[in-house]
Design an enzyme around this catalytic site. Structure first.
Site, PDB file in Angstrom:
ATOM      1  N   ASP A  13       1.923   3.538  -7.333  1.00  0.00           N
ATOM      2  CA  ASP A  13       1.267   4.549  -6.893  1.00  0.00           C
ATOM      3  C   ASP A  13       1.273   5.644  -8.206  1.00  0.00           C
ATOM      4  O   ASP A  13       1.490   6.948  -8.266  1.00  0.00           O
ATOM      5  CB  ASP A  13       2.562   5.267  -5.983  1.00  0.00           C
ATOM      6  CG  ASP A  13       2.829   4.509  -4.797  1.00  0.00           C
ATOM      7  OD1 ASP A  13       1.956   3.936  -4.325  1.00  0.00           O
ATOM      8  OD2 ASP A  13       3.901   4.129  -4.555  1.00  0.00           O
ATOM      9  N   GLU A  14       0.931   5.259  -9.273  1.00  0.00           N
ATOM     10  CA  GLU A  14       0.588   6.027 -10.251  1.00  0.00           C
ATOM     11  C   GLU A  14      -0.685   6.907 -10.356  1.00  0.00           C
ATOM     12  O   GLU A  14      -0.748   7.705 -11.161  1.00  0.00           O
ATOM     13  CB  GLU A  14       0.728   4.977 -11.920  1.00  0.00           C
ATOM     14  CG  GLU A  14       1.793   4.330 -11.997  1.00  0.00           C
ATOM     15  CD  GLU A  14       1.755   2.756 -11.076  1.00  0.00           C
ATOM     16  OE1 GLU A  14       0.838   2.653 -10.461  1.00  0.00           O
ATOM     17  OE2 GLU A  14       2.487   2.010 -11.734  1.00  0.00           O
ATOM     18  N   GLY A  40      -2.151   1.316  -1.713  1.00  0.00           N
ATOM     19  CA  GLY A  40      -2.570   2.710  -1.091  1.00  0.00           C
ATOM     20  C   GLY A  40      -3.158   3.570  -2.022  1.00  0.00           C
ATOM     21  O   GLY A  40      -2.771   4.013  -2.886  1.00  0.00           O
ATOM     22  N   HIS A  41      -4.816   3.209  -2.158  1.00  0.00           N
ATOM     23  CA  HIS A  41      -5.396   4.209  -3.399  1.00  0.00           C
ATOM     24  C   HIS A  41      -6.113   5.382  -2.722  1.00  0.00           C
ATOM     25  O   HIS A  41      -6.890   5.234  -1.953  1.00  0.00           O
ATOM     26  CB  HIS A  41      -6.283   3.223  -4.159  1.00  0.00           C
ATOM     27  CG  HIS A  41      -5.749   2.261  -4.792  1.00  0.00           C
ATOM     28  ND1 HIS A  41      -6.276   1.162  -5.490  1.00  0.00           N
ATOM     29  CD2 HIS A  41      -4.271   1.904  -5.155  1.00  0.00           C
ATOM     30  CE1 HIS A  41      -5.362   0.334  -6.081  1.00  0.00           C
ATOM     31  NE2 HIS A  41      -4.168   0.859  -6.040  1.00  0.00           N
ATOM     32  N   THR A  42      -5.727   6.504  -3.160  1.00  0.00           N
ATOM     33  CA  THR A  42      -6.170   7.774  -2.701  1.00  0.00           C
ATOM     34  C   THR A  42      -7.056   8.249  -3.705  1.00  0.00           C
ATOM     35  O   THR A  42      -6.896   8.474  -4.879  1.00  0.00           O
ATOM     36  CB  THR A  42      -5.041   8.841  -2.567  1.00  0.00           C
ATOM     37  OG1 THR A  42      -4.129   8.358  -1.556  1.00  0.00           O
ATOM     38  CG2 THR A  42      -5.503  10.075  -1.626  1.00  0.00           C
ATOM     39  N   GLN A 224      -0.528  -1.992  -7.023  1.00  0.00           N
ATOM     40  CA  GLN A 224       0.922  -2.104  -7.366  1.00  0.00           C
ATOM     41  C   GLN A 224       1.219  -1.620  -8.879  1.00  0.00           C
ATOM     42  O   GLN A 224       0.651  -0.809  -9.386  1.00  0.00           O
ATOM     43  CB  GLN A 224       1.768  -3.466  -6.981  1.00  0.00           C
ATOM     44  CG  GLN A 224       1.770  -3.627  -5.593  1.00  0.00           C
ATOM     45  CD  GLN A 224       0.482  -4.189  -4.951  1.00  0.00           C
ATOM     46  OE1 GLN A 224      -0.011  -4.994  -5.422  1.00  0.00           O
ATOM     47  NE2 GLN A 224      -0.070  -3.678  -3.938  1.00  0.00           N
ATOM     48  N   THR A 303       1.112   6.207   0.724  1.00  0.00           N
ATOM     49  CA  THR A 303      -0.214   6.046   1.468  1.00  0.00           C
ATOM     50  C   THR A 303      -0.399   4.910   2.577  1.00  0.00           C
ATOM     51  O   THR A 303      -1.008   5.340   3.701  1.00  0.00           O
ATOM     52  CB  THR A 303      -1.517   5.890   0.449  1.00  0.00           C
ATOM     53  OG1 THR A 303      -1.150   6.605  -0.618  1.00  0.00           O
ATOM     54  CG2 THR A 303      -2.708   6.126   0.947  1.00  0.00           C
ATOM     55  N   PRO A 308       9.021   8.340   2.250  1.00  0.00           N
ATOM     56  CA  PRO A 308       9.152   9.346   1.028  1.00  0.00           C
ATOM     57  C   PRO A 308       9.496   8.413  -0.134  1.00  0.00           C
ATOM     58  O   PRO A 308      10.147   7.441  -0.068  1.00  0.00           O
ATOM     59  CB  PRO A 308      10.451  10.278   1.497  1.00  0.00           C
ATOM     60  CG  PRO A 308      11.010   9.640   2.726  1.00  0.00           C
ATOM     61  CD  PRO A 308       9.912   8.577   3.299  1.00  0.00           C
ATOM     62  N   ASP A 337       0.921  18.415 -13.980  1.00  0.00           N
ATOM     63  CA  ASP A 337       1.153  19.827 -13.208  1.00  0.00           C
ATOM     64  C   ASP A 337       2.193  19.856 -12.403  1.00  0.00           C
ATOM     65  O   ASP A 337       3.015  20.885 -12.519  1.00  0.00           O
ATOM     66  CB  ASP A 337      -0.076  19.968 -12.508  1.00  0.00           C
ATOM     67  CG  ASP A 337      -0.461  18.832 -11.281  1.00  0.00           C
ATOM     68  OD1 ASP A 337      -0.337  17.750 -11.911  1.00  0.00           O
ATOM     69  OD2 ASP A 337      -0.290  19.403 -10.157  1.00  0.00           O
ATOM     70  N   GLY A 419      -4.065  17.294 -11.744  1.00  0.00           N
ATOM     71  CA  GLY A 419      -4.158  17.343 -10.224  1.00  0.00           C
ATOM     72  C   GLY A 419      -4.964  16.387  -9.821  1.00  0.00           C
ATOM     73  O   GLY A 419      -5.499  15.521 -10.549  1.00  0.00           O
TER      74      GLY A 419
HETATM   75  P1  IMP Z   1       5.096  -6.176  -0.579  1.00  0.00           P
HETATM   76  O1  IMP Z   1       4.065  -6.128  -1.579  1.00  0.00           O
HETATM   77  O2  IMP Z   1       4.787  -5.449   0.918  1.00  0.00           O
HETATM   78  O3  IMP Z   1       5.765  -7.478  -0.260  1.00  0.00           O
HETATM   79  O4  IMP Z   1       6.388  -5.267  -0.839  1.00  0.00           O
HETATM   80  C1  IMP Z   1       7.251  -5.703  -1.915  1.00  0.00           C
HETATM   81  C2  IMP Z   1       7.593  -4.080  -2.635  1.00  0.00           C
HETATM   82  O5  IMP Z   1       6.389  -3.647  -3.689  1.00  0.00           O
HETATM   83  C3  IMP Z   1       8.093  -3.069  -1.878  1.00  0.00           C
HETATM   84  O6  IMP Z   1       9.315  -2.508  -2.617  1.00  0.00           O
HETATM   85  C4  IMP Z   1       7.185  -2.311  -1.699  1.00  0.00           C
HETATM   86  O7  IMP Z   1       7.400  -0.856  -1.569  1.00  0.00           O
HETATM   87  C5  IMP Z   1       6.265  -2.445  -2.947  1.00  0.00           C
HETATM   88  N1  IMP Z   1       4.764  -2.056  -3.086  1.00  0.00           N
HETATM   89  C6  IMP Z   1       3.935  -2.977  -2.611  1.00  0.00           C
HETATM   90  N2  IMP Z   1       2.740  -2.284  -2.525  1.00  0.00           N
HETATM   91  C7  IMP Z   1       3.011  -1.012  -3.383  1.00  0.00           C
HETATM   92  C8  IMP Z   1       2.138  -0.095  -3.686  1.00  0.00           C
HETATM   93  O8  IMP Z   1       0.800  -0.102  -3.529  1.00  0.00           O
HETATM   94  N3  IMP Z   1       2.502   0.973  -4.090  1.00  0.00           N
HETATM   95  C9  IMP Z   1       3.887   1.202  -4.216  1.00  0.00           C
HETATM   96  N4  IMP Z   1       4.799   0.050  -4.149  1.00  0.00           N
HETATM   97  C10 IMP Z   1       4.245  -0.975  -3.417  1.00  0.00           C
END
Ligand code: IMP
Length: 429
Positions: A13-14, A40-42, A224, A303, A308, A337, A419
């Site tokens: 989520d960076e 989840g890429h926005t 990730q 996403t 949260p 920001d 932003g």
């Molecule tokens: P999994 O990839 O669904 O097996 O989840 C393993 C860990 O990676 C959990 O803590 C998830 O919340 C985290 N995780 C997996 N994909 C993402 C991502 O795209 N963003 C943030 N955390 C992720």
């Protein structure tokens, strides 16, 4: 040397989607190398916001080819849903633009059920996975009983194999006290989706190597983040793939000498979803300010899952480690920001574990859970900086904060965003 790798430097989520989107302007091919629809890429383009899970962000640029490499795991039903949604929004997602590796692995309904069961069985120690079947799919892959995407080209074999996988998983599920899946009904949608995905399947490693040899510019889009990497992350609170730069080479199948740029993406503070250690985590008012209320799409809510996100001060210890294990040529910092209005800002520069200072994350969860951050405090700034477009117009305290991050990681900071929009990126180098 035409390959650039984009890597998340924290816990995901960076803002990698936005960075990929920006760098795609100079790319011919954008390729995902690890993970699946857990990502989840926005990406915000003009007034539209696109939420992508599997399809590479490059799809939003005309004329750019997109690849899902052999290192990814594909849920055919969700893949198709995403393709259909993009087509509805007017995006060309034809098989000439999107290619899926025949060597990628398939996520079956069995994997999703097993992911749920394993999380329930862990109770308090649950990983907090996205429940997309990612772990069980990679487990089958490395256990040499997975299903390669190429099997979707054979209708009958694919149908039989998915049925068998569900029936086998049902034995495990019932033995553990969970309800079995209806093999016939659940497999049905997968088989229909597989048929529609057939035209997208190809030997993507061969395609990418041909492209690289011809001088095409390939952008490898990480999902990730480093601290979720199966080798380098906070094991076992990790995902089951390699989101670091090495994963791009195995997950796409090309050699290291093609790479000339590795961009680490980091948020200017820390966030994490799911369980696991987070030494700089905050709670209360400070965390809420970093998280946002959830009204804006870039506030800190997942996403993929809507959860949260946990929020905290920037952790320089993990950034330093991330920079090393992927060999960042530069850092791209996002969401500067959000830090406007804080009296002072903290950055963890080391951890203390049992009275000893360490400058890298410990390897065992036992030590990680006892790690206490050693902070450096910097002055904050009060100005809203979201309209700033040049580094010279940033408040001095913001410039000092960014510079300090680069020093801690010994890595050049190439850009900072203020932003989510394309024009809110300030190049620094
Ligand atoms: P999994 O990839 O669904 O097996 O989840 C393993 C860990 O990676 C959990 O803590 C998830 O919340 C985290 N995780 C997996 N994909 C993402 C991502 O795209 N963003 C943030 N955390 C992720």
């Amino acid at each position: 040397m035409p390959a650039t790798i984009i890597v998340g430097a924290q816990w995901g989520d960076e803002g990698k989607g936005g960075v990929t989107d920006r760098l795609t302007a100079n790319a011919d091919v954008v390729a995902r190398f690890a993970g699946g629809d857990n990502a989840g890429h926005t990406v915000a383009v003009d007034d539209k916001v696109y939420k992508l899970h599997l399809v590479p962000s490059g799809i939003l640029y005309d004329g750019v080819a997109c690849v899902l490499g052999n290192g990814t795991v594909i849920n055919p039903v969700n893949m198709l849903k995403e393709i259909d949604e993009l087509v509805e929004q007017g995006i060309d997602v034809s098989p000439t633009r999107l290619m899926i590796s025949t060597r990628a692995h398939i996520i079956t309904p069995a994997h999703i059920a097993l992911d749920r069961a394993s999380e329930k069985a862990r109770g308090e120690g649950a990983i907090g996975t996205t429940l997309r079947g990612i772990g069980p799919a990679y487990l089958d892959k490395t256990g040499r009983q997975g299903i390669r995407a190429g099997l979707m080209l054979d209708d009958e074999e694919f149908a039989d194999t998915v049925h068998n996988a569900i029936e086998q998983a049902n034995q495990t599920l019932t033995a553990q006290g969970f309800d079995p899946l209806d093999a016939q009904a659940t497999a049905e949608a997968y088989i229909t989706a597989a048929k529609r995905l057939q035209p997208y399947l190809t030997e993507t490693a061969v395609y990418i190597n041909d492209q690289l040899r011809d001088g095409a510019r390939v952008l490898c889009e990480g999902a990730q983040g480093t601290m979720l990497d199966i080798d380098h992350g906070d094991y076992p609170f990790v995902t089951s793939s390699s989101p670091t730069a090495g994963g791009a080479l195995t997950g796409l199948g090309f050699g290291p000498l093609y790479v000339d740029r590795v961009v680490g993406v980091a948020k200017c503070f820390a966030t994490r979803v799911g369980s696991g250690p987070m030494p700089t985590e905050l709670d209360g008012e400070l965390a809420n300010r970093l998280r946002g209320s959830g009204e804006r799409f870039w506030d800190e809510f997942g996403t993929t899952t809507g959860r949260p996100r946990r929020c905290g001060w920037l952790d320089g210890v993990i950034l330093r480690y991330s920079s090393q294990v992927s060999g960042f040529t530069e850092l791209f910092l996002t969401k500067l920001d959000v830090l406007s209005g804080f009296e002072e800002l903290k950055i963890a520069v080391a951890y203390e574990v049992d009275g000893q200072q360490v400058s890298y994350p410990p390897s065992t969860i036992h030590d990680l859970q006892r790690a206490k951050p050693v902070y450096e405090t910097l002055p904050g700034w009060q100005e809203d900086i979201s309209a700033v477009r040049s580094p010279d117009d940033l408040p001095q305290a913001a410039r000092d904060y960014v510079q300090r991050i680069g020093e801690i990681c010994d890595t050049l900071v190439g850009a900072v965003s203020v932003g989510p929009k394309r024009e809110q990126v300030i190049p620094l180098a």
